[in-house]
Design a protein around this motif. Structure first.
Motif, short mmCIF file in Angstrom:
data_model
loop_
_atom_site.label_atom_id
_atom_site.label_comp_id
_atom_site.label_asym_id
_atom_site.label_seq_id
_atom_site.Cartn_x
_atom_site.Cartn_y
_atom_site.Cartn_z
N ARG A 109 0.84 -1.20 0.00
CA ARG A 109 0.00 0.00 0.00
C ARG A 109 0.88 1.24 0.00
N LYS A 110 0.31 2.35 -0.46
CA LYS A 110 1.02 3.61 -0.51
C LYS A 110 0.59 4.51 0.64
N HIS A 111 1.47 5.46 0.99
CA HIS A 111 1.11 6.46 2.00
C HIS A 111 -0.02 7.33 1.45
N ARG A 112 -1.03 7.54 2.28
CA ARG A 112 -2.13 8.42 1.87
C ARG A 112 -1.63 9.86 1.82
N ALA A 113 -1.99 10.55 0.74
CA ALA A 113 -1.52 11.93 0.54
C ALA A 113 -2.04 12.84 1.65
N ASP A 114 -3.31 12.67 2.07
CA ASP A 114 -3.85 13.54 3.11
C ASP A 114 -3.20 13.27 4.45
N ALA A 115 -2.87 11.99 4.72
CA ALA A 115 -2.20 11.66 5.97
C ALA A 115 -0.80 12.25 5.99
N GLU A 116 -0.11 12.18 4.85
CA GLU A 116 1.23 12.75 4.76
C GLU A 116 1.19 14.26 4.94
N LYS A 117 0.15 14.89 4.41
CA LYS A 117 0.02 16.34 4.55
C LYS A 117 -0.20 16.72 6.01
N ARG A 118 -1.05 15.97 6.72
CA ARG A 118 -1.29 16.25 8.14
C ARG A 118 -0.02 16.04 8.95
N ARG A 119 0.69 14.99 8.62
CA ARG A 119 1.93 14.67 9.33
C ARG A 119 2.94 15.80 9.16
N LYS A 120 3.08 16.32 7.95
CA LYS A 120 4.02 17.40 7.70
C LYS A 120 3.57 18.68 8.38
N LEU A 121 2.26 18.92 8.40
CA LEU A 121 1.73 20.10 9.07
C LEU A 121 2.00 20.04 10.57
N CYS A 122 1.75 18.87 11.16
CA CYS A 122 2.02 18.70 12.59
C CYS A 122 3.49 18.92 12.90
N SER A 123 4.35 18.41 12.03
CA SER A 123 5.78 18.57 12.22
C SER A 123 6.19 20.04 12.20
N ALA A 124 5.64 20.80 11.25
CA ALA A 124 5.99 22.21 11.12
C ALA A 124 5.54 23.02 12.33
N THR A 125 4.32 22.77 12.81
CA THR A 125 3.84 23.52 13.98
C THR A 125 4.58 23.11 15.24
N LEU A 126 4.91 21.82 15.35
CA LEU A 126 5.68 21.36 16.51
C LEU A 126 7.06 22.03 16.52
N VAL A 127 7.71 22.07 15.37
CA VAL A 127 9.02 22.71 15.28
C VAL A 127 8.93 24.19 15.64
N ALA A 128 7.91 24.88 15.16
CA ALA A 128 7.75 26.30 15.47
C ALA A 128 7.60 26.51 16.98
N ASN A 129 6.83 25.66 17.64
CA ASN A 129 6.66 25.77 19.09
C ASN A 129 7.96 25.45 19.82
N LEU A 130 8.68 24.45 19.33
CA LEU A 130 9.96 24.11 19.95
C LEU A 130 10.98 25.22 19.78
N ILE A 131 10.89 25.95 18.66
CA ILE A 131 11.78 27.10 18.46
C ILE A 131 11.53 28.15 19.54
N VAL A 132 10.25 28.41 19.84
CA VAL A 132 9.93 29.36 20.91
C VAL A 132 10.49 28.86 22.23
N THR A 133 10.29 27.57 22.52
CA THR A 133 10.82 26.99 23.75
C THR A 133 12.33 27.15 23.84
N THR A 134 12.99 27.02 22.69
CA THR A 134 14.46 27.06 22.64
C THR A 134 15.02 28.47 22.70
N LEU A 135 14.42 29.40 21.96
CA LEU A 135 15.01 30.72 21.77
C LEU A 135 14.40 31.82 22.64
N SER A 136 13.24 31.58 23.22
CA SER A 136 12.60 32.63 24.00
C SER A 136 13.45 33.01 25.20
N PRO A 137 13.53 34.30 25.52
CA PRO A 137 14.23 34.71 26.74
C PRO A 137 13.52 34.25 28.01
#
Length: 446
Positions: free
Chosen positions: A54-82
């Motif tokens: 079976r192949k990866h579902r395109a919509d599932a891959e899109k959600r996965r990438k979206l979750c990754s991007a928002t998680l990274v953005a939040n982790l950036i705040v955790t990392t760089l915030s004063p």
């Protein structure tokens, strides 16, 4: 929800723990460096296992990438915030989507992404504890090294439109049953939402720094309360503003705050709850310290918490809240305290044990929003602190005047304003310097 009132010992202990950043699904990569980093990190994640053939579902891959991007953005705040966050608190409980959720991904997708990011050595994960804490995700040294290598800064963080600013909740943290309540748009909510757009816009256009360092995007919300999820949707109880990093900033760090390069001044309404209770009755309070109960002059902080708590009870208070007995001299019981409070304030004693506090809190928040809106109309950023504001030092006089004028319009008279001292950590061991730094006196401005 009422952290400022005498907290049960368990909640008080939690509040003393190191600060975590609460996950914001609307944070995403905006700058080129962060977009590049997010794509790099996504490629490091092992793809989920699927059925052979079976192949990866395109919509599932899109959600996965979206979750990754928002998680990274939040982790950036955790990392760089004063602000010194120890980790990122992420809600991963499944449930029906409400107006408070992003519709394009869900908890299951985020849970899988967090597992993949952990396996890649980019974060460590502390599992949630039922009814006590959410899953806490902490960036590792490897993640921090990648952030530095890509030259990412907080300026690369973008906050998407669409996150709700008017929230309705049932229950409370004290009861252990606090839950968001969905509602249908109405004129009141629309009006308040427009106000929050303007307030957040001014704050995000201001140069707000901590210790000279840039801070993350600001998204304040107003939180209202009903007793039960099935109660009528109303916006006349609670209504305080939350979401500003400065609200949880230790007092001894407030001297590090600047707006537009200027240090801040801390302006506060004096004895706000007692003042509003008298306003509700159309009366003037007595002169002097409204928390000066005879015999407890050296225990003002405890008196204030106990007296305010009397407005948040729907049954007769018979026992001192957990942890409060130790803050009072020997021989003080709830019965004795209530009698002393009633003797000091006979005109409002009938409001004790009526649970009127949430209505007073809503009035307090209306005054505060009015102040923020009037200052915003003049291009002035103010950091709300529930019953006060912090503004750039050069704006002090205008801010005090605005606080007086708005409170007069809302409750019929100007409420007294005080300037609270901004504490500075001692720079050396000189007794002279230490005595100056430790001053706690307030300056009455009206």
């Amino acid at each position: 929800m009422l952290e400022f009132i005498l907290l049960p010992q368990k909640l008080a202990a939690e509040k003393a723990l190191p600060q975590v950043l609460h996950y914001d699904a609307w944070l995403t990569a905006g700058g080129c460096q962060l977009i590049t980093l997010a794509e790099c990190l996504f490629k490091m994640l092992a793809p989920p296992i699927i059925t052979p053939g079976r192949k990866h579902r395109a919509d599932a891959e899109k959600r996965r990438k979206l979750c990754s991007a928002t998680l990274v953005a939040n982790l950036i705040v955790t990392t760089l915030s004063p602000v010194q966050y120890v980790g990122l608190a992420v809600p991963l409980r499944n449930g029906k989507l409400t107006r408070y959720d992003r519709k394009d991904f869900n908890a299951d997708a985020m849970r899988l992404v967090i597992e993949e990011v952990e396996k890649a050595g980019l974060v460590s994960v502390e599992d949630a504890v039922f009814k006590e804490r959410r899953t806490v995700v902490t960036p590792t040294s490897r993640f921090r090294q990648l952030v530095a290598a890509h030259g990412v800064s907080l300026a690369d963080i973008h906050h998407l439109e669409g996150r709700e600013t008017i929230e309705l909740w049932a229950g409370s943290r004290r009861s252990g049953h606090k839950a968001p309540v969905d509602y249908v748009d109405c004129r009141d909510a629309d009006t308040m939402r427009a106000q929050m757009v303007e307030i957040n816009g001014v704050l995000n256009n201001a140069d707000i720094r901590l210790d000279g360092r840039q801070t993350a995007p600001v998204h304040l919300v107003r939180k209202f309360r009903v007793d039960q999820p099935e109660d009528a949707r109303r916006f006349d109880r609670h209504g305080r503003l939350y979401g500003g990093f400065w609200e949880d900033l230790p007092k001894e760090q407030r001297h590090l705050l600047t707006i537009g390069g200027e240090p801040v001044v801390d302006l506060d309404f004096a004895s706000m709850f007692i003042q509003l209770a008298y306003c509700r009755q159309g009366l003037q309070p007595p002169s002097g310290d409204l928390y000066a109960i005879p015999g407890l002059e050296e225990h003002r902080k405890a008196v204030k918490s106990l007296m305010v708590s009397l407005f948040f009870r729907n049954a007769e208070a018979r026992r001192l809240p957990a942890g409060s007995k130790e803050t009072l001299p020997s021989g003080w019981s709830m019965e004795r305290f209530k009698a002393a409070a009633a003797a000091l304030h006979p005109a409002i004693a009938h409001l004790f044990d009526t649970n009127v506090g949430f209505e007073l809190m809503a009035l307090e928040s209306e005054i505060l929003v009015g102040i923020l809106m009037e200052l915003a109309s003049k291009g002035m950023a103010a950091l709300p602190m529930h019953d006060g504001i912090m503004v750039a030092a050069s704006h002090k006089e205008l801010a005090v005047e605005t606080m007086q004028n708005v409170s007069a319009r809302k409750v019929g008279r100007s409420l007294p304003v005080v300037e609270k001292p901004i504490q500075w950590l001692p720079r050396n061991n000189s007794p002279l310097w230490s005595s100056r730094a430790g001053s706690e006196r307030k300056t009455v401005l009206i």
